[in-house]
Design a protein around this motif. Structure first.
Motif, PDB file in Angstrom:
ATOM      1  N   THR A 186     -22.537   9.880 -34.508  1.00 36.00           N
ATOM      2  CA  THR A 186     -21.284  10.489 -34.088  1.00 36.00           C
ATOM      3  C   THR A 186     -20.483  10.907 -35.306  1.00 36.00           C
ATOM      4  OG1 THR A 186     -20.135   8.351 -34.059  1.00 36.00           O
ATOM      5  CG2 THR A 186     -21.248   9.047 -32.031  1.00 36.00           C
ATOM      6  N   HIS A 187     -19.603  11.861 -35.090  1.00 38.16           N
ATOM      7  CA  HIS A 187     -18.825  12.388 -36.217  1.00 38.16           C
ATOM      8  C   HIS A 187     -17.929  11.309 -36.822  1.00 38.16           C
ATOM      9  CE1 HIS A 187     -17.036  15.467 -38.710  1.00 38.16           C
ATOM     10  NE2 HIS A 187     -15.824  15.130 -38.289  1.00 38.16           N
ATOM     11  N   GLY A 188     -17.430  10.400 -35.971  1.00 39.86           N
ATOM     12  CA  GLY A 188     -16.599   9.320 -36.499  1.00 39.86           C
ATOM     13  C   GLY A 188     -17.366   8.413 -37.435  1.00 39.86           C
ATOM     14  N   TYR A 189     -18.611   8.066 -37.085  1.00 41.67           N
ATOM     15  CA  TYR A 189     -19.444   7.234 -37.949  1.00 41.67           C
ATOM     16  C   TYR A 189     -19.780   7.964 -39.250  1.00 41.67           C
ATOM     17  CZ  TYR A 189     -20.196   4.220 -33.883  1.00 41.67           C
ATOM     18  OH  TYR A 189     -20.014   3.381 -32.823  1.00 41.67           O
ATOM     19  N   GLU A 190     -20.051   9.261 -39.142  1.00 46.18           N
ATOM     20  CA  GLU A 190     -20.391  10.038 -40.334  1.00 46.18           C
ATOM     21  C   GLU A 190     -19.219  10.101 -41.305  1.00 46.18           C
ATOM     22  OE1 GLU A 190     -22.056  14.520 -41.510  1.00 46.18           O
ATOM     23  OE2 GLU A 190     -21.704  13.955 -39.411  1.00 46.18           O
ATOM     24  N   GLU A 191     -18.026  10.328 -40.773  1.00 47.68           N
ATOM     25  CA  GLU A 191     -16.831  10.378 -41.625  1.00 47.68           C
ATOM     26  C   GLU A 191     -16.581   9.027 -42.287  1.00 47.68           C
ATOM     27  OE1 GLU A 191     -14.717  12.781 -42.476  1.00 47.68           O
ATOM     28  OE2 GLU A 191     -15.773  14.371 -41.419  1.00 47.68           O
ATOM     29  N   GLN A 201     -18.717   5.372 -48.867  1.00 50.62           N
ATOM     30  CA  GLN A 201     -19.525   5.740 -50.033  1.00 50.62           C
ATOM     31  C   GLN A 201     -18.653   6.293 -51.164  1.00 50.62           C
ATOM     32  OE1 GLN A 201     -22.257   8.997 -49.426  1.00 50.62           O
ATOM     33  NE2 GLN A 201     -23.741   8.149 -50.878  1.00 50.62           N
ATOM     34  N   LYS A 202     -17.694   7.108 -50.821  1.00 57.91           N
ATOM     35  CA  LYS A 202     -16.794   7.674 -51.827  1.00 57.91           C
ATOM     36  C   LYS A 202     -15.964   6.587 -52.509  1.00 57.91           C
ATOM     37  CE  LYS A 202     -12.988  10.986 -52.335  1.00 57.91           C
ATOM     38  NZ  LYS A 202     -12.089  11.936 -51.621  1.00 57.91           N
ATOM     39  N   THR A 203     -15.486   5.637 -51.712  1.00 56.47           N
ATOM     40  CA  THR A 203     -14.683   4.542 -52.285  1.00 56.47           C
ATOM     41  C   THR A 203     -15.520   3.675 -53.212  1.00 56.47           C
ATOM     42  OG1 THR A 203     -13.310   4.513 -50.283  1.00 56.47           O
ATOM     43  CG2 THR A 203     -13.210   2.583 -51.720  1.00 56.47           C
ATOM     44  N   ILE A 204     -16.754   3.378 -52.820  1.00 57.77           N
ATOM     45  CA  ILE A 204     -17.622   2.532 -53.652  1.00 57.77           C
ATOM     46  C   ILE A 204     -17.922   3.217 -54.985  1.00 57.77           C
ATOM     47  CG2 ILE A 204     -19.953   1.585 -53.828  1.00 57.77           C
ATOM     48  CD1 ILE A 204     -19.838   0.951 -50.863  1.00 57.77           C
TER      49      ILE A 204
END
Length: 424
Positions: free
Chosen positions: A221-226, A232-235
């Motif tokens: 789902t788009h929510g899971y993808e976001e 990933q960006k935060t890590i």
């Protein structure tokens, strides 16, 4: 005289070990190269991170869940790089407390938080975190809470089975603020200055998703993808994966995801037995665990498994999680009015404990566990049913006692040993 090196022990290290010779022809070993978890080879850097400690069983770095009793049941704490799955109780009353304790523990230890929710704004969730019990006020608050719940009957000792009186007593209250894991006052909110001094990232699904996005049938789902892209960006940007050598200060990223799998996330696993996106949740957990394994992070997820009709999906979710804890509330059930359970608010089940760096898991020998929410503290205790010796026990209560003893197994009864209170 040349110093003779020693073969140091590390937590989860995979660096190469090369022998070196000294002047006395004594072979020593030096560790070379970085460790798999991104720390340097010299010294015990992991131990120096606030709010962490290595496991005495497998050497894995641990963080506290915010409940010292739960830490003890999980083998000392929650391992870094793993997922803790909380199966929500039916009315979602007690599972949010465990979620908030985990986040509050991160604020007290200076860890970075990532809070994701599709129902409530993360900023509002942080405002509702419980206040910590620190230093001298900690013991005072605990004593007051215990005194408020004591039974005033002076002959209460005569109604306790003689076998339970022989069990060793242990301190159920906190000691100091410098220990691993803290206690929290559920009746008070965390001070605003602690929230302002903390570093956190919020993911509120209604602000991240638009209604015009087209979703492919076989994708998540788009929510899971976001959410995965946000994590990933935060890590990567914060250097929790060890990719940023300029970031000398090591820290822990605590990730909290609330009500995952509910319809608010755009998932239909709770709506029907034959859902079209049954693999969205499992794909999300699979990718998430891969991100956690390569970073200094720990994650807690609450899932309404009681709403998922397909039992096969629940089994997949359990297998894709590292640690699984189920809360069973007495609200709305026959046990709520049963006098046998009048001292408790529900049962807690440890469904799964991870196997880290070994072939077996650290399974607690305590099976029959119950929890209660007092005026200030959420406590986990060994479930003790009252003895069948009192004249006040009715025939129906005796029958319920016998049936409950069969369901609970040999851990509760005359085979039960050890300590009653786990909060110490």
């Amino acid at each position: 005289m040349a110093a003779v090196g020693t073969c140091g022990s590390g937590t989860g290290s995979t660096g190469s070990v090369a022998p070196t010779a000294t002047q006395n022809n004594v072979t020593s070993f030096q560790r070379r190269g970085p460790r798999a978890n991104g720390t340097d080879s010299g010294g015990s850097r992991l131990v120096s991170i606030a709010g962490t400690r290595p496991s005495v069983r497998n050497g894995q770095l641990l963080v506290s869940t915010g409940l010292p009793a739960l830490d003890q049941l999980l083998g000392g704490g929650l391992a870094v790089g793993t997922v803790l799955l909380i199966e929500e109780d039916k009315y979602n009353i007690y599972s949010p407390l465990l979620f908030k304790y985990f986040l509050a523990e991160g604020i007290i230890n200076g860890h970075t938080l990532l809070v994701a929710s599709a129902k409530e704004n993360p900023a509002n969730i942080l405002q509702e975190l419980p206040a910590p019990l620190l230093d001298d006020s900690c013991k005072k608050e605990f004593d007051e809470d215990v005194c408020d719940h004591k039974t005033p009957d002076p002959n209460i000792k005569m109604k306790i089975a003689w076998r339970y009186q022989l069990l060793p007593k242990m301190e159920a209250g906190p000691v100091s603020s410098s220990r691993f894991g803290h206690y929290y006052d559920a009746s008070k909110k965390i001070p605003q200055e602690l929230i302002e001094a903390s570093k956190w990232h919020g993911f509120f699904l209604p602000e991240k998703i638009s209604s015009t996005v087209n979703i492919e049938p076989c994708s998540v789902t788009h929510g899971y993808e976001e959410l995965l892209q946000f994590i990933q960006k935060t890590i990567y940007e914060e250097g929790f994966d060890g990719s940023n050598p300029q970031k000398k200060q090591k820290n822990i990223l605590r990730i909290g995801i609330q009500n995952l799998g509910s319809p608010l996330w755009g998932d239909d696993v709770c709506c029907t037995d034959n859902c079209d996106r049954s693999h969205s949740l499992t794909k999300f957990l699979y990718i998430l665990r891969g991100l956690l394994r390569t970073s200094l992070s720990a994650c807690i997820i609450t899932v309404p498994t009681h709403l998922i009709q397909n039992k096969a999906i629940i089994a997949r979710i359990t297998n894709l999680s590292d640690t699984v804890v189920h809360l069973e509330s007495f609200i709305g059930s026959e046990r709520e009015t049963n006098p046998l359970y009048k001292d408790y608010h529900g049962l807690i089940h440890i469904r799964q404990i991870p196997r880290l760096n070994n072939l077996i898991c650290d399974v607690s020998d305590v099976k029959d566990l119950a929890f209660k929410l007092k005026r200030k503290l959420f406590s986990i205790e060994r479930l003790h049913l009252p003895p069948d010796l009192s004249d006040t026990v009715s025939r129906s209560s005796k029958q319920d006692l016998a049936e409950s003893a069969k369901l609970l197994g040999p851990g509760c009864g005359m085979m039960a040993g050890g300590k009653k209170h786990l909060d110490f």
